[in-house]
Each structure stands twice: as C-alpha cells, then as structure tokens.
Design a protein around this motif. Sequence first.
Motif, PDB file in Angstrom:
ATOM      1  N   LEU A  32       0.952  -1.203   0.038  1.00  0.00           N
ATOM      2  CA  LEU A  32       0.348  -0.202   0.305  1.00  0.00           C
ATOM      3  C   LEU A  32       0.614   1.321   0.354  1.00  0.00           C
ATOM      4  CD1 LEU A  32      -2.661  -1.035   2.485  1.00  0.00           C
ATOM      5  CD2 LEU A  32      -2.725  -0.803  -0.132  1.00  0.00           C
ATOM      6  N   PHE A  33       2.050   1.150   1.240  1.00  0.00           N
ATOM      7  CA  PHE A  33       2.803   2.515   0.609  1.00  0.00           C
ATOM      8  C   PHE A  33       3.269   2.480  -0.564  1.00  0.00           C
ATOM      9  CE2 PHE A  33       7.319   3.724   1.605  1.00  0.00           C
ATOM     10  CZ  PHE A  33       7.427   5.657   1.509  1.00  0.00           C
ATOM     11  N   VAL A  34       4.230   1.284  -0.848  1.00  0.00           N
ATOM     12  CA  VAL A  34       4.639   1.419  -2.743  1.00  0.00           C
ATOM     13  C   VAL A  34       3.524   2.081  -3.476  1.00  0.00           C
ATOM     14  CG1 VAL A  34       6.009  -0.453  -4.026  1.00  0.00           C
ATOM     15  CG2 VAL A  34       6.217  -0.445  -1.862  1.00  0.00           C
ATOM     16  N   LEU A  35       2.624   1.441  -3.259  1.00  0.00           N
ATOM     17  CA  LEU A  35       1.402   1.334  -4.446  1.00  0.00           C
ATOM     18  C   LEU A  35       1.281   3.454  -4.236  1.00  0.00           C
ATOM     19  CD1 LEU A  35      -0.779  -0.374  -4.756  1.00  0.00           C
ATOM     20  CD2 LEU A  35       0.236  -0.279  -6.600  1.00  0.00           C
ATOM     21  N   TYR A  36       1.381   3.917  -3.144  1.00  0.00           N
ATOM     22  CA  TYR A  36       0.563   4.972  -2.784  1.00  0.00           C
ATOM     23  C   TYR A  36       1.980   6.566  -2.999  1.00  0.00           C
ATOM     24  CZ  TYR A  36       0.876   9.717  -0.060  1.00  0.00           C
ATOM     25  OH  TYR A  36       0.704  11.216  -0.068  1.00  0.00           O
ATOM     26  N   GLU A  37       2.954   5.709  -3.357  1.00  0.00           N
ATOM     27  CA  GLU A  37       4.108   6.312  -3.981  1.00  0.00           C
ATOM     28  C   GLU A  37       4.157   6.161  -5.816  1.00  0.00           C
ATOM     29  OE1 GLU A  37       6.363   8.682  -2.426  1.00  0.00           O
ATOM     30  OE2 GLU A  37       5.309   8.742  -0.923  1.00  0.00           O
ATOM     31  N   LEU A  38       3.790   5.476  -6.506  1.00  0.00           N
ATOM     32  CA  LEU A  38       3.867   4.807  -7.932  1.00  0.00           C
ATOM     33  C   LEU A  38       2.592   6.024  -8.019  1.00  0.00           C
ATOM     34  CD1 LEU A  38       3.609   0.985  -8.385  1.00  0.00           C
ATOM     35  CD2 LEU A  38       5.645   3.047  -8.658  1.00  0.00           C
ATOM     36  N   GLU A  39       1.593   6.189  -7.614  1.00  0.00           N
ATOM     37  CA  GLU A  39      -0.203   6.717  -8.207  1.00  0.00           C
ATOM     38  C   GLU A  39       0.331   7.728  -7.623  1.00  0.00           C
ATOM     39  OE1 GLU A  39      -2.960   5.498  -5.184  1.00  0.00           O
ATOM     40  OE2 GLU A  39      -3.481   3.456  -7.090  1.00  0.00           O
ATOM     41  N   ARG A  40       1.244   8.175  -6.613  1.00  0.00           N
ATOM     42  CA  ARG A  40       1.680  10.121  -6.918  1.00  0.00           C
ATOM     43  C   ARG A  40       2.643  10.375  -8.200  1.00  0.00           C
ATOM     44  NH1 ARG A  40       4.667  12.793  -3.092  1.00  0.00           N
ATOM     45  NH2 ARG A  40       6.239  11.316  -3.438  1.00  0.00           N
ATOM     46  N   ASN A  41       2.690   9.814  -8.856  1.00  0.00           N
ATOM     47  CA  ASN A  41       3.760  10.018  -9.434  1.00  0.00           C
ATOM     48  C   ASN A  41       2.621  10.117 -11.195  1.00  0.00           C
ATOM     49  OD1 ASN A  41       6.510   9.952  -7.716  1.00  0.00           O
ATOM     50  ND2 ASN A  41       6.838   8.811  -7.775  1.00  0.00           N
ATOM     51  N   GLY A  42       1.801   9.409 -10.813  1.00  0.00           N
ATOM     52  CA  GLY A  42       0.773   8.657 -12.083  1.00  0.00           C
ATOM     53  C   GLY A  42       2.125   7.881 -12.927  1.00  0.00           C
ATOM     54  N   PHE A  43       2.311   6.905 -12.070  1.00  0.00           N
ATOM     55  CA  PHE A  43       3.570   5.816 -12.895  1.00  0.00           C
ATOM     56  C   PHE A  43       2.550   4.127 -12.587  1.00  0.00           C
ATOM     57  CE2 PHE A  43       6.362   2.237 -12.746  1.00  0.00           C
ATOM     58  CZ  PHE A  43       7.105   2.763 -14.203  1.00  0.00           C
ATOM     59  N   THR A  44       1.132   4.927 -11.708  1.00  0.00           N
ATOM     60  CA  THR A  44       0.746   2.929 -11.635  1.00  0.00           C
ATOM     61  C   THR A  44      -0.602   3.641 -12.775  1.00  0.00           C
ATOM     62  OG1 THR A  44       0.523   3.090  -9.131  1.00  0.00           O
ATOM     63  CG2 THR A  44      -0.765   2.246 -10.579  1.00  0.00           C
ATOM     64  N   LYS A  45      -1.551   4.414 -12.882  1.00  0.00           N
ATOM     65  CA  LYS A  45      -2.663   4.816 -14.184  1.00  0.00           C
ATOM     66  C   LYS A  45      -1.604   4.218 -15.823  1.00  0.00           C
ATOM     67  CE  LYS A  45      -5.427   6.200 -11.566  1.00  0.00           C
ATOM     68  NZ  LYS A  45      -7.026   5.153 -11.606  1.00  0.00           N
ATOM     69  N   ARG A  46      -0.064   5.030 -15.757  1.00  0.00           N
ATOM     70  CA  ARG A  46       0.640   4.451 -16.978  1.00  0.00           C
ATOM     71  C   ARG A  46       0.391   3.585 -17.193  1.00  0.00           C
ATOM     72  NH1 ARG A  46       4.941   8.941 -16.521  1.00  0.00           N
ATOM     73  NH2 ARG A  46       6.055   7.617 -15.017  1.00  0.00           N
ATOM     74  N   LEU A  47       0.734   1.974 -16.190  1.00  0.00           N
ATOM     75  CA  LEU A  47       0.632   1.225 -16.131  1.00  0.00           C
ATOM     76  C   LEU A  47      -0.310   0.139 -16.432  1.00  0.00           C
ATOM     77  CD1 LEU A  47       3.186  -0.145 -13.176  1.00  0.00           C
ATOM     78  CD2 LEU A  47       3.243  -0.165 -15.658  1.00  0.00           C
ATOM     79  N   GLN A  48      -1.279   0.835 -15.986  1.00  0.00           N
ATOM     80  CA  GLN A  48      -2.857  -0.040 -16.138  1.00  0.00           C
ATOM     81  C   GLN A  48      -3.069   0.514 -17.331  1.00  0.00           C
ATOM     82  OE1 GLN A  48      -4.475   2.253 -12.594  1.00  0.00           O
ATOM     83  NE2 GLN A  48      -4.598   0.790 -11.184  1.00  0.00           N
ATOM     84  N   LYS A  49      -3.104   1.527 -18.225  1.00  0.00           N
ATOM     85  CA  LYS A  49      -3.697   1.912 -19.466  1.00  0.00           C
ATOM     86  C   LYS A  49      -3.083   0.423 -20.324  1.00  0.00           C
ATOM     87  CE  LYS A  49      -3.539   6.352 -18.923  1.00  0.00           C
ATOM     88  NZ  LYS A  49      -3.911   7.836 -19.509  1.00  0.00           N
TER      89      LYS A  49
END
Length: 166
Positions: free
Chosen positions: A147-164
């Motif tokens: 959850l901490f790692v995902l919070y950091e990834l989402e803060r940088n917008g990285f999660t959304k790019r990967l989910q696409k």
Amino acid sequence: MGQNHVKRLAMLAMMIALDVVLSPLFRVEGMAPMSSVINVIAAVVMGPLYATVMAVACAILRMTLLGIPPLALTGAVFGALLAGIGYRLGRQNWWAAIGEIIGTGLIGSLLSYPVMVWFTGSNQSLYWFVYTPRFLGASIVGSLIALFVLYELERNGFTKRLQKIF
C-alpha cells in the motif's frame, strides 16, 4: 504481435523477476512478505489474470530453483487472485490488500495443510491452522508495504500509465 502485448509480457516478466529475487532476500522462515508485496502491486497494476499467472510462475520458479516446498504455490496463488478480484470490485488499493490477506493468510494457509500432508507423507504434528499465523503475518506486513509503494507510484502517476497497458 501488438505493442501492448509485448509491454504486458515485459511487465509480467519484470514482476516475476522481482518476486523471485526479493522473496528469498527479505524472508523469515515460513514467511515471505515480499511475495505479498508483489502480489498486491501486480493485482492493482495488471489485474487478476496476470497477477495469478505471475504468482504461479514465481511459485514454480522458487520451488524449482530454491527448493521451497509447495507452500510457495498454495501461499501465493490465492492471494494474487483474490487481490486482483478485490481491486476490480472495489477500485481501491486497500481492496487488493484485503484480497491478499484473505487469499494468502487464510485460504492459502488452510489449503497448505493437506498439500504438505501429501508432500511429506505424514500428518504428525500438523494441524489445519499450522501455517495460518505465519501466512497471515506475512500477508499483512506485505500488504501494508505494498500500500505504501502503491501510494508512491500513484503520486507519480506511474500506476495509471501501467494500468493503461493492461
């Protein structure tokens, strides 16, 4: 082969590599919290199908290369699947974490008993909940780290790019 297909396979391969390398490094006997970290991240980023494929591949690699018993398989697969389903249903990272905790900490730990009885050929000193404390502890710790790692990834917008990609 489409560009997204290649990206999916590359991401799947990277997640498998991360899990196989990190799990034995940050491991307490009978507990693999890094496997839960990677399961939750994979579930959020790649979805239930790819997360489950990743967990199966990682378990087989760890059993083959590192001599880990079938607990690697029973422990990881149900957590990855339920984490992916949890994220799909709730669209919140903590839903994936809850899925991981239920899948690995409860279901995986309970199914490990009959698998290990079969694997060892003996049920002496084993009981149904023998793996639950360690699996539950590892899945809780791993899910919190994820959850901490995902919070950091989402803060940088990285999660959304990967989910696409998925």
